[in-house]
Motif scaffolding. Structure first.
Motif, short mmCIF file in Angstrom:
data_model
loop_
_atom_site.label_atom_id
_atom_site.label_comp_id
_atom_site.label_asym_id
_atom_site.label_seq_id
_atom_site.Cartn_x
_atom_site.Cartn_y
_atom_site.Cartn_z
N ARG A 299 0.92 -1.23 -0.11
CA ARG A 299 0.00 -0.34 0.17
C ARG A 299 1.13 1.27 -0.11
N PHE A 300 2.48 1.39 0.76
CA PHE A 300 2.86 2.54 0.68
C PHE A 300 3.82 2.54 -0.27
N GLU A 301 3.55 1.60 -1.53
CA GLU A 301 4.38 1.52 -2.38
C GLU A 301 3.42 2.18 -3.98
N VAL A 302 2.19 1.96 -3.54
CA VAL A 302 1.29 2.46 -3.85
C VAL A 302 0.73 4.30 -4.16
N LEU A 303 0.86 4.04 -3.06
CA LEU A 303 1.15 5.54 -2.46
C LEU A 303 2.09 6.77 -3.36
N LYS A 304 2.91 5.79 -3.47
CA LYS A 304 4.83 6.29 -3.31
C LYS A 304 4.44 6.04 -5.22
N ARG A 305 3.77 5.83 -5.86
CA ARG A 305 3.56 5.59 -7.34
C ARG A 305 2.54 6.82 -6.99
N ASP A 306 1.36 6.93 -6.41
CA ASP A 306 0.65 7.59 -6.51
C ASP A 306 1.10 9.07 -6.62
N ALA A 307 1.88 9.43 -5.83
CA ALA A 307 2.35 10.61 -5.74
C ALA A 307 3.59 10.83 -6.90
N GLU A 308 4.21 9.72 -7.49
CA GLU A 308 5.34 10.18 -8.59
C GLU A 308 4.03 10.27 -10.17
N ILE A 309 2.95 9.45 -9.86
CA ILE A 309 2.36 10.03 -11.59
C ILE A 309 1.69 11.43 -11.28
N ASP A 310 1.05 11.79 -10.08
CA ASP A 310 0.56 13.08 -9.70
C ASP A 310 1.87 14.40 -9.94
N TYR A 311 2.78 13.27 -9.42
CA TYR A 311 4.12 14.57 -9.90
C TYR A 311 4.47 14.67 -11.23
N LEU A 312 4.87 14.24 -11.65
CA LEU A 312 4.42 14.24 -13.36
C LEU A 312 3.27 14.61 -13.97
N LYS A 313 2.68 14.36 -13.89
CA LYS A 313 1.20 14.96 -14.77
C LYS A 313 1.25 16.58 -13.85
#
Length: 596
Positions: A299-313
């Motif tokens: 779940r933490f990995e998912v949140l880190k990926r979500d943070a990366e996607i949000d940052y890249l967007k």
């Protein structure tokens, strides 16, 4: 009928009664040989027993009055002679040269007036014995003992009949032979029955030892516990039996009662077969059949990926350098925070530190984080878990926002054995169990204050005593094993009535049950095969036990016997590592000294 014949029949009846009441095969064989010697006024005799799938005759007892020889049986003197082979090892042919083997193979009684003149058998070994001792082995009477199946189970051989008046060696009286054969027939029945009983007992012990070994092998946390506790209990019982004065001067146990106690010792933890390994071996707070920290990590990995996607967007939508720098910093801060939060959750999972209120508060804050689940959590799961989730109602529409850590209704396993703990339960249990059988809530487990076990986990581990009693009281034990449930089921009770699971007091418990309580504690303290603790030394263990006596957890008189009899030392020499056996002054721990 002549008076002598009547007397012999009476004697034979008396012998039969004596043989039928003996409950020990070794003593029974001694009686068979002694009675036969007496009947024929023989100077010596040997009893052989069939062994190794009826291929050999083993010397069980040898007696010779003139030479003062008494070996085998209860004498304590081992017979060093090799067994008599019934068949040639190379050809497989029957050995008909030896009189005992011939008797066993033919099932015929053989009477020899003088071995030095008889040429039908090889008496070279006998003659060498005579040369060495100055004895003369002359008359022989060899009789087979066979059971109701016609199988020879033993051979009785009498040596040198003597004249009652002169003591001169004479041939065995032909008129006595039928009486000796009748004695052999009675003896065979009694011996066969006793051997069958002992074989059944040994089978039972072996089967129970198999179960005890399986329980120990089930978890590294139990080791050889189920093997060592009965041995130590036996040692303490033997020490009490040997006491000729003091508290235990009148204590006595028959062989059957000692056997009963040994069986109880082997079965004292049989209820552990019902304890799930993932609870007994629970190394982390989130561990069940597997460690659920891996789910949390993902779940933490998912949140880190979500943070990366949000940052890249966001980065793709701006050309402003300062804004890009701010986005990059915010992204790095977010990753650092998630890494730090997971590290904290992982630390809590190990259970190495006490869960102070501020640590629990931080877990609650971390739990407020949410992540998005887009796949159904009701697919590909077991029936029981699916049932628990369906009980919550319809599955919410996907995607679903879920907390990073949570206590869900499906984490609760309902207790189905509440009747066992009602006031009028048939087993006399006086225990208040947790409301739920299990609670696998993530926050609930992570907030365990010390160690890794929840209240439900600890109860389940202690529940092995309840299951032991239930299991044993359901078995149809014969009369001589009727107290096995009481002995085995009381080793967690305490003298002051605060024990488990019946809150028995010392007055409610038999001495053997109290002995097992001492054995159980001492073994646990000194065990060197528990991966979660270092073994304690003798002095450390005895000191702890002395405090338990003061707190009225253990029987003070038995603990004193445990010390003064040296039982603790005998056990230590057999089972403890050399480095555990330190200097002990037992006067430091004697309850009688503490009471002065």
């Amino acid at each position: 009928m002549a008076d002598g014949t009547v007397d012999r029949f009476k004697k034979l009846l008396d012998i039969g009664l004596t043989l039928s009441t003996e409950r020990n095969s070794v003593r029974l064989m001694e009686k068979i040989l002694n009675e036969a010697k007496s009947m024929c006024n023989a100077d010596g005799g040997t009893l052989y027993r069939m062994v190794d799938d009826d291929k050999r005759l083993r010397f069980e007892i040898m007696r010779n009055d003139s030479l003062n020889i008494y070996n085998g049986g209860t004498s304590g003197n081992e017979i060093m002679l090799p067994p008599v082979e019934l068949y040639d090892a190379e050809t497989g042919e029957e050995n008909r040269k030896n009189v005992a083997s011939y008797c066993a193979l033919s099932k015929h009684t053989i009477s020899i007036d003088d071995a030095y003149e008889f040429e039908g058998f090889d008496f070279q070994g006998t003659k060498k014995f005579d040369e060495a001792t100055g004895y003369r082995s002359q008359s022989f009477l060899t009789v087979p003992l066979y059971n109701n199946e016609g199988r020879v189970i033993a051979v009785l051989q009498l040596l040198n009949a003597q004249d009652c008046d002169t003591g001169e060696v004479i041939p065995f009286d032909a008129e006595l032979q039928p009486f000796v054969e009748a004695l052999a027939a009675q003896a065979a029945i009694a011996l066969d029955n006793q051997l069958l009983v002992e074989a059944q007992k040994q089978l039972l012990v072996s089967f129970i030892e198999l179960i005890a070994g399986a329980i120990d092998a089930k978890s590294a946390y139990t080791g050889g516990h189920c093997q060592r506790v009965p041995e130590l209990t036996d040692m303490l019982a033997e020490a009490a039996i040997k006491q000729k004065e003091g508290t235990f001067a009148g204590f006595h146990m028959t062989e059957e009662e000692q056997y009963e106690l040994h069986i109880a010792g082997l079965l004292h933890d049989c209820g552990k077969v019902t304890t799930p390994e993932y609870i007994v071996d629970k190394a982390t707070k989130l561990e069940t059949i597997y460690d659920r920290i891996h789910e949390v990590r993902m779940r933490f990995e998912v949140l880190k990926r979500d943070a990366e996607i949000d940052y890249l967007k966001k980065l793709a939508k701006t050309d402003d350098g300062a804004e890009k720098q701010a986005l990059d910093q915010a992204f790095q801060d977010r990753l650092a925070q998630l890494d730090d939060d997971f590290a904290f959750v992982a630390e809590c999972n190990v259970g190495g530190e006490f869960m102070a209120p501020e640590r629990m508060a931080r877990l609650d804050e971390i739990a407020k984080e949410t992540w998005t689940r887009t796949l159904s959590d009701r697919l590909g799961i077991g029936h029981e878990e699916l049932t628990r989730k369906q009980a919550l109602g319809e599955e919410p529409a996907l995607p679903v926002m879920e907390k990073l850590l949570s206590d869900q209704p499906h984490h609760i396993f309902a207790r189905k054995d509440k009747s066992l703990f009602e006031e009028d339960n048939p087993f006399g249990f006086k225990v208040t169990p947790p409301q739920n059988l299990y609670n696998q809530g993530e926050l609930y487990n992570l907030k365990v204050k010390a160690g890794t076990l929840t209240e439900e986990d600890r109860f389940k581990i202690n529940d092995h005593m309840i299951q032991t009693i239930i299991m044993l009281e359901q078995l149809p034990f014969p009369r001589y094993l009727s107290r096995v449930p009481e002995y085995a089921g009381g080793h967690h009770e305490k003298m002051n009535g605060t024990g488990y699971p019946r809150q028995l007091t010392g007055a409610d418990m038999s001495l053997p049950a109290r002995m097992m309580a001492i054995a159980d504690v001492f073994e646990a303290l000194t065990a060197a095969d528990r991966p979660y603790k270092l073994p304690k030394t003798l002095s450390q263990s005895l000191k702890i036990m002395s405090f338990m006596v003061k707190d009225q957890h253990l029987d003070g008189d038995l603990f004193e016997l445990f010390l003064v009899s040296g039982t603790y030392k005998h056990y230590a020499e057999k089972f403890l590592k050399p480095e555990q056996i330190d200097e002990v002054d037992i006067t430091d721990y004697l309850p009688s000294k503490a009471a002065e």
